[in-house]
Design an enzyme around this catalytic site. Structure first.
Site, PDB file in Angstrom:
ATOM      1  CD  GLN A   1      10.362 -50.002  43.226  1.00 16.95           C
ATOM      2  OE1 GLN A   1      11.164 -49.529  44.044  1.00 16.95           O
ATOM      3  NE2 GLN A   1       9.101 -49.609  43.167  1.00 16.95           N
TER       4      GLN A   1
ATOM      5  CG  ASP B   1      22.353 -63.677  43.368  1.00 11.70           C
ATOM      6  OD1 ASP B   1      22.849 -63.962  44.472  1.00 11.70           O
ATOM      7  OD2 ASP B   1      21.578 -62.720  43.191  1.00 11.70           O
TER       8      ASP B   1
END
Length: 207
Positions: free
Chosen positions: A25, A175
């Site tokens: 995160q 990505d």
């Protein structure tokens, strides 16, 4: 990870993450020198958990192969092997830091492309500290128009640069979803360089 309280490195850090996924995160923070950064923190024990998951999936793939469920059309173990290879790359933030440096070198002469600066002194295998990039997400059409951007020009530049990454550099962002592309100060900024593709000279020629 630093062997010291985070307050010795950062003057402040937001407790609420601005992004969270399975591996890590991300939190906004400010370094002691005043630089605004983001800190990507790997989840504790994630490598071991994913290793166990992959072992179970491999066993399941073996059973599927024995029962002939996929009819031999898909080699699940090859797919899993590739997934695990990519996952291990993503879990080593030193690899991502190196990717950012390599990408920046390839794009050095391109005036309209950038990626976040990495703060190497504060980056480890499990903590990545990068320049904070605000900008406008590339799919925020109205916000881009309000900021005075020409959408056709942005699209043309993005396509041209992707062709460069693949056909000239042989090193490309693997990505490229809208969350990883921002527009800031007239530049297209590529975020999250943990997953990169590489091509040999032969593959580039074929393409």
């Amino acid at each position: 990870e630093y062997g010291a309280p985070w307050e010795t490195v950062f003057s402040s850090m937001e407790e609420e993450p601005i992004g969270a996924a399975s591996i890590a995160q991300v939190h906004r923070a400010v370094l002691m020198a005043g630089d605004r950064v983001v800190v990507k923190v790997q989840r504790a024990g994630i490598y071991e958990r994913m290793q166990q998951d992959m072992a179970l999936l491999n066993r399941a793939a073996g059973l599927l192969q024995l029962t002939g469920v996929a009819g031999g059309a898909v080699d699940f173990r090859t797919v899993l092997k590739e997934m695990w290879f990519v996952a291990r790359q993503e879990m080593d933030f030193l690899t991502e830091a190196q990717n950012a440096e390599t990408f920046a070198t390839f794009q050095r002469e391109v005036a309209f492309v950038a990626c976040p600066r990495v703060y190497s002194d504060h980056t480890t295998k499990r903590v990545l500290v990068m320049e904070y990039v605000d900008g406008i997400p590339i799919n925020r059409r109205e916000a881009l128009l309000d900021a005075g951007y020409d959408l056709n020009e942005l699209a043309s530049k993005l396509c041209a640069n992707y062709a460069k990454q693949i056909l000239t550099d042989g090193f490309f962002h693997a990505d490229p979803h809208p969350g990883n592309l921002r527009v800031r100060g007239g530049k297209i900024v590529f975020l999250d360089l943990g997953m990169m593709g590489r091509l040999t000279g032969r593959e580039q020629q074929v393409l």
